[in-house]
Design an enzyme around this catalytic site. Structure first.
Site, PDB file in Angstrom:
ATOM      1  CG  ASP A  29      -2.008  -1.003   1.087  1.00 38.15           C
ATOM      2  OD1 ASP A  29      -1.881  -1.740   0.122  1.00 38.15           O
ATOM      3  OD2 ASP A  29      -3.027  -0.895   1.777  1.00 38.15           O
TER       4      ASP A  29
ATOM      5  CE  LYS B 287      -5.074   2.121   2.534  1.00 37.86           C
ATOM      6  NZ  LYS B 287      -4.001   1.471   3.531  1.00 37.86           N
TER       7      LYS B 287
ATOM      8  CE  LYS C 108      -6.714  -1.480   2.556  1.00 40.74           C
ATOM      9  NZ  LYS C 108      -5.207  -2.030   2.888  1.00 40.74           N
TER      10      LYS C 108
END
Length: 221
Positions: free
Chosen positions: A96, A157, A185
């Protein structure tokens, strides 16, 4: 009380996150035990905890994710690349990575593309780019999403959780942009089953949260 959606298995969406700065090895162990018990697909930890997490979930069909350039994204590109490579060498299979918001605000789109494409090429792992949507205009969100997809990332994300959390409107906005080409996400502030259902309905394919256990218990209770 919210009506349960029997078509959604919340556990299958959870990136079980442990990203508090004070997390100890005992906390990491507990996080991994919870992920195993509830069959969460992923645990998300800091780079320093990757090796421990990998050992704890080995052969348990659980991915270990690490955050890179977290939480501001203002590291140099070479630092992010090294951090991503080291996390991969230590066993992380998902990364991430925080986008450089200064680059985005300044219109330095080539630097963003080069940063993520280099990490993607060097690691070959699943990459989720943290956009920090609460700090962006809709135009910036769209530009960031398009650049990241061009660079080969696997997920967008919404947030780090440090500057605000996921919103249904942002997930829905990103979902229209990606058209199913990459995952989304939703992350930050997801504490209730109602929030989780709404984000999934809006297009989220993963939920980053430290409240996964409570969410599953709420669904099963």
């Amino acid at each position: 009380m919210i009506e349960k959606d029997v078509t959604i298995d919340i556990a299958t969406y959870i990136d079980h996150s442990l990203l508090k700065p004070t997390a100890t090895p005992e906390d990491v162990e507990q996080c991994c035990k919870e992920a195993q018990y509830f069959s969460f697909p992923t645990v998300c930890v800091y780079p320093s905890a990757v090796s421990q997490a990998v050992k704890l979930v080995y052969d348990k069909k659980i991915n270990v994710c690490s955050v890179i350039g977290f939480p501001t994204g203002a590291n140099t590109s070479s630092t992010k690349l090294y951090e991503a490579q080291e996390a991969t060498e230590n066993g992380a299979t998902e990364l991430d990575i925080m986008i450089n918001l200064g680059f985005l605000k300044a219109g330095n789109y080539e630097a963003i593309y080069n940063e993520f494409s280099a990490i993607f090429e060097a690691t070959g792992q699943t990459i989720k780019v943290i956009l920090e949507t609460n700090l962006l205009t809709d135009t910036e969100k769209r530009l960031a999403a398009e650049i990241c997809m061009d660079a080969g990332v696997n997920y967008l994300k919404t947030s780090s959780g440090w500057f605000g959390g996921a919103t249904v409107s942002d997930v829905r906005f990103l979902s229209k942009i990606v058209e199913g080409k990459v995952g989304i996400k939703a992350s930050g502030g997801i504490k209730t089953l109602e929030q989780a259902y709404a984000l999934i309905e809006a297009g989220a394919t993963r939920l980053g949260t430290s409240h996964g256990v409570a969410l599953v218990n709420s669904q099963n209770g």
